[in-house]
Design a protein around this motif. Structure first.
Motif, PDB file in Angstrom:
ATOM      1  N   MET A  30     -19.871 -46.423  -7.538  1.00 30.90           N
ATOM      2  CA  MET A  30     -19.110 -45.542  -7.234  1.00 30.90           C
ATOM      3  C   MET A  30     -18.503 -44.546  -8.350  1.00 30.90           C
ATOM      4  SD  MET A  30     -18.848 -45.253  -4.011  1.00 30.90           S
ATOM      5  CE  MET A  30     -16.993 -44.752  -3.242  1.00 30.90           C
ATOM      6  N   TYR A  45     -12.290 -42.030  -3.413  1.00 30.47           N
ATOM      7  CA  TYR A  45     -11.699 -42.840  -2.573  1.00 30.47           C
ATOM      8  C   TYR A  45     -10.915 -42.345  -1.496  1.00 30.47           C
ATOM      9  CZ  TYR A  45     -14.178 -46.862  -4.693  1.00 30.47           C
ATOM     10  OH  TYR A  45     -15.142 -47.754  -5.327  1.00 30.47           O
ATOM     11  N   ARG A  49     -13.440 -44.319   1.976  1.00 30.22           N
ATOM     12  CA  ARG A  49     -12.617 -45.845   1.742  1.00 30.22           C
ATOM     13  C   ARG A  49     -13.342 -46.701   0.850  1.00 30.22           C
ATOM     14  NH1 ARG A  49     -11.357 -47.570   7.480  1.00 30.22           N
ATOM     15  NH2 ARG A  49     -13.488 -47.321   7.484  1.00 30.22           N
ATOM     16  N   SER A  50     -14.752 -46.710   0.928  1.00 32.48           N
ATOM     17  CA  SER A  50     -15.477 -47.837   0.302  1.00 32.48           C
ATOM     18  C   SER A  50     -16.834 -47.020  -0.064  1.00 32.48           C
ATOM     19  CB  SER A  50     -15.712 -48.890   1.032  1.00 32.48           C
ATOM     20  OG  SER A  50     -16.365 -48.492   2.366  1.00 32.48           O
ATOM     21  N   LYS A  51     -17.566 -47.838  -0.842  1.00 29.95           N
ATOM     22  CA  LYS A  51     -19.129 -47.444  -1.081  1.00 29.95           C
ATOM     23  C   LYS A  51     -19.898 -47.556   0.436  1.00 29.95           C
ATOM     24  CE  LYS A  51     -22.964 -48.376  -3.996  1.00 29.95           C
ATOM     25  NZ  LYS A  51     -23.642 -49.137  -4.944  1.00 29.95           N
ATOM     26  N   ASP A  52     -19.484 -48.439   1.291  1.00 28.23           N
ATOM     27  CA  ASP A  52     -20.138 -48.602   2.517  1.00 28.23           C
ATOM     28  C   ASP A  52     -20.034 -47.229   3.193  1.00 28.23           C
ATOM     29  OD1 ASP A  52     -20.912 -51.445   1.771  1.00 28.23           O
ATOM     30  OD2 ASP A  52     -19.313 -52.139   2.927  1.00 28.23           O
ATOM     31  N   ASP A  53     -18.738 -46.754   3.113  1.00 33.19           N
ATOM     32  CA  ASP A  53     -18.724 -45.352   3.943  1.00 33.19           C
ATOM     33  C   ASP A  53     -19.480 -44.304   3.207  1.00 33.19           C
ATOM     34  OD1 ASP A  53     -16.721 -46.567   5.623  1.00 33.19           O
ATOM     35  OD2 ASP A  53     -14.840 -46.003   4.728  1.00 33.19           O
TER      36      ASP A  53
END
Length: 190
Positions: A30, A45, A49-53
């Motif tokens: 990120m 962010y 919300r996350s790297k997954d998102d």
């Protein structure tokens, strides 16, 4: 979302797409996405919300453009259905000859996330493959209405097999061979 925020989000996804496709999702942090985009981590962010998102957004951003590209290649090709489907494989082979070509981002991402089958990015990759299969069934149904779904699945398997084999061998002959197989299948349906 305000226009500036939407533009920033789109810029982040575009940058992440280049990085994830070029290096793989696990190899890109990120921090690297924020730095390359020119935003702070707080801004990154705020949008994801996350790297997954972010990985999921990367694949979602490639879904319709990829299908549109296949549809364009199909529409530009001449001849009957088998030759038009073969043209898709020929265009993939032409793209794969470029040294920056890294295969199918959907398959590569799913492979990197093999230990997390419920991951939202894996679901996004699955959705894309199902949408591509549905599009193939649509075009195949014009000539083979009763077998369109099954034939589309076979063509999709040939496409994905060609993508995978190209990553191993870096030889476009495999994609062209898969295109020949798809054309033969459509000339002599099941």
């Amino acid at each position: 979302m305000p226009r500036d925020a939407t533009a920033t989000r789109n810029r982040i996804v575009k940058t992440a797409s280049r990085l994830f496709y070029g290096k793989g999702i696990r190899a890109v942090s990120m921090d690297a996405v924020a730095e390359r985009t020119g935003v702070t981590k707080k801004t990154l962010y705020y949008h994801f919300r996350s790297k997954d998102d972010l990985v999921t957004a990367y694949l979602a951003s490639r879904d319709q453009p990829n299908i549109d590209l296949f549809a364009k290649w199909y529409a530009q090709a001449e001849g009957p259905l088998p030759e038009r489907i073969r043209a898709i494989f020929e265009n993939i082979a032409a793209g794969a000859a470029n040294r920056r070509w890294k295969g199918c981002g959907f398959l590569r991402t799913a492979a990197e996330l093999v230990e997390t089958p419920g991951h939202p990015a894996v679901r996004q990759a699955s959705l894309h493959k199902k949408r591509l299969e549905a599009w193939l069934a649509e075009v195949i149904a014009v000539e083979h209405p009763d077998q369109a779904r099954q034939l589309a699945r076979h063509v999709l398997l040939l496409l994905d097999g060609a993508f995978s084999t190209m990553l191993v061998h870096h030889d476009t002959a495999y994609v062209l061979s898969a295109g020949d197989a798809a054309a033969a299948l459509l000339r002599q349906p099941l």
